[in-house]
Design an enzyme around this catalytic site. Sequence first.
Site, short mmCIF file in Angstrom:
data_model
loop_
_atom_site.label_atom_id
_atom_site.label_comp_id
_atom_site.label_asym_id
_atom_site.label_seq_id
_atom_site.Cartn_x
_atom_site.Cartn_y
_atom_site.Cartn_z
CG HIS A 190 41.63 51.89 48.85
ND1 HIS A 190 41.38 51.91 50.20
CD2 HIS A 190 41.13 50.71 48.40
CE1 HIS A 190 40.74 50.80 50.54
NE2 HIS A 190 40.58 50.07 49.47
NE ARG B 231 43.33 38.88 49.59
CZ ARG B 231 42.96 39.33 48.40
NH1 ARG B 231 41.81 39.98 48.29
NH2 ARG B 231 43.70 39.12 47.34
NE ARG C 151 42.97 33.71 52.94
CZ ARG C 151 43.85 34.47 52.29
NH1 ARG C 151 44.57 33.95 51.30
NH2 ARG C 151 44.00 35.74 52.59
CD GLU D 36 48.14 29.25 50.88
OE1 GLU D 36 48.36 30.37 50.40
OE2 GLU D 36 47.32 29.05 51.80
CG ASN E 40 49.88 35.91 45.16
OD1 ASN E 40 49.86 35.74 43.94
ND2 ASN E 40 49.12 36.80 45.75
CG ASP E 41 51.84 32.41 50.48
OD1 ASP E 41 52.87 33.12 50.56
OD2 ASP E 41 50.88 32.53 51.25
NE ARG F 139 54.22 37.82 47.84
CZ ARG F 139 52.98 37.96 47.44
NH1 ARG F 139 52.74 38.30 46.21
NH2 ARG F 139 51.97 37.75 48.26
CB CYS G 148 42.09 32.56 44.22
SG CYS G 148 43.00 31.69 45.52
#
Length: 556
Positions: free
Chosen positions: A158, A265, A301, A405, A428-429, A439, A476
């Site tokens: 943030h 999410r 999701r 993914e 990412n995945d 990672r 995404c």
Amino acid sequence: MKKVSESEPEKARYFNAVENTRADIIQMTQRMSDQLPKDALAIFDVYQQLLDAASLGNEVVDKINQGWCAVSALKIVVEKYIAEFEKMDDPYIRERAVDVKDLSRRLLEHLTAKANRALAIPTSAIIIAEEVTASMLAEIPREQITGIVSFKGAENSHAAIMARALGIPAVIGVRDVPILQLDDVDIIVDGYSGKVFICPNEAILDEYRKLESEDKAFADLLKQEADEYAQTACGRRISMYINSGMGFEGDIAEQQHIEGIGLYRTEYLFMMRQRFPSEQEQQAFYQEVLGDFDGKPVIMRTLDVGGDKQLPYFPIIEENPFLGWRGIRLTLDHSEIFLVQIRAMIKANILTNNLHIMLPMVSDIGEIEEASRLIKQAHREVEKEMFDADNAARVPMPKIGVMIEVPSMIFQLDKLKGKIDFCSIGTNDLTQYLLAVDRNNDKVSGLYDAYHPTVLTAIKMIADETKKIGIPCSVCGELAGDPGGAMLLTGMGFDQLSMNTQNVLRVKWVLKKADHLVLQKLVEDVLDCTRPDQVKFRVNRTILNIGAAGILRAGN
């Protein structure tokens, strides 16, 4: 750690600290209201949410009832949440550990009567700290902050989001900085290169003064075009969606060039509770998001936890969490969790009819078939519960999609037709699994690179096959929010990208400079490469050739 014989005085101390902390946050919000857009200002709504009884509060009170003093109870609960967040794979959620730390620090100050300490801030200050937080930035007048250096943190924190919204250069994750020797020392913070210059000479100072002036002009240019839709130089339209999960996107939804939420999410709602949220709680939460984006698609999701992303009240211990019980695997094994969430989504969608449901961590067609069966069951239950037979049509059936993914899905794409309405690539995945790299493991994290030719080849295969079978496919993952990555994805044929809000303007601007034929040629070139650095060289060369150097560095 300390125990006490009387719990009621300790609970009173804690409740008083909570109220004082709420007052602090309200003051911060008011102080920053004319400096931050509403979506960035909503960071402080998250802090208020964390203070709710259903988040940290009830657990702290439970520990006090067990005999712990208020300070010890807070420490026990906060350390548990921080540990859970920090081991999570999703960087967006992992960075919420910083929020919990920041909030607990404020609560502790009020519990120990150390709040409201005056800070002596110079007129032109660079904040240097082990971990800069959003509340630190809110406590110091914007005009006095010229830069940020933080030893810990990430671009999803943030503090980083606020710094970008305020236009403050920041370097996060630096090492070997002699912090105790930097008081009253000239420092330059280069947020583009990630460099910090200590005691720069006059030549460096002159160069950076020039770059600063050019950079401000570039930022103004991006803002001037903020309301325009994204398109390439040749006029090809690219739909821009955002990734989210907090539930505070109302102001963003009003921006016409943001065409929906490409990844919502839902796990954040589950993670800040000491129990599974009820169907009613979930419905209210989802309804607010869907209402904010009325008329625009919202892709939610389903619960994506398990293994590396544990719920504090539903622990899972596995030797290899990345290949374990997570995502759709967990929710299909616990269909009662899945059904409650789907029922809440369907009820929330009745008035707006803009819900799309996306299934995470799918590895075979059987999982899609079973999830679809349960979604249809939940839909029938809601119809029967809420309306009679004559009005059943008032319960719309949401579109169903999957996240691609897991590499096995690449070889089953031809079997998806007729089973799903859309799909979205989680880069990412997908990168992690294709390269067999954790990672979050420092020993091998350097091997994790979405620009690896193998990853790009797989993404191109997905683009070609989904187009062939007629299933809309978006991206995404983090690659979509990287300007160079967005260029490659557009060249591959994707026309819907979803990213964190702060990346939208930069991606739109670079795509506007690029002709689609140039991007297609770039894709052909990089797919012949063998290493990620070769790919990045070609991408950066193209960025320079189309006149978009401002994306790569400060200045023109």
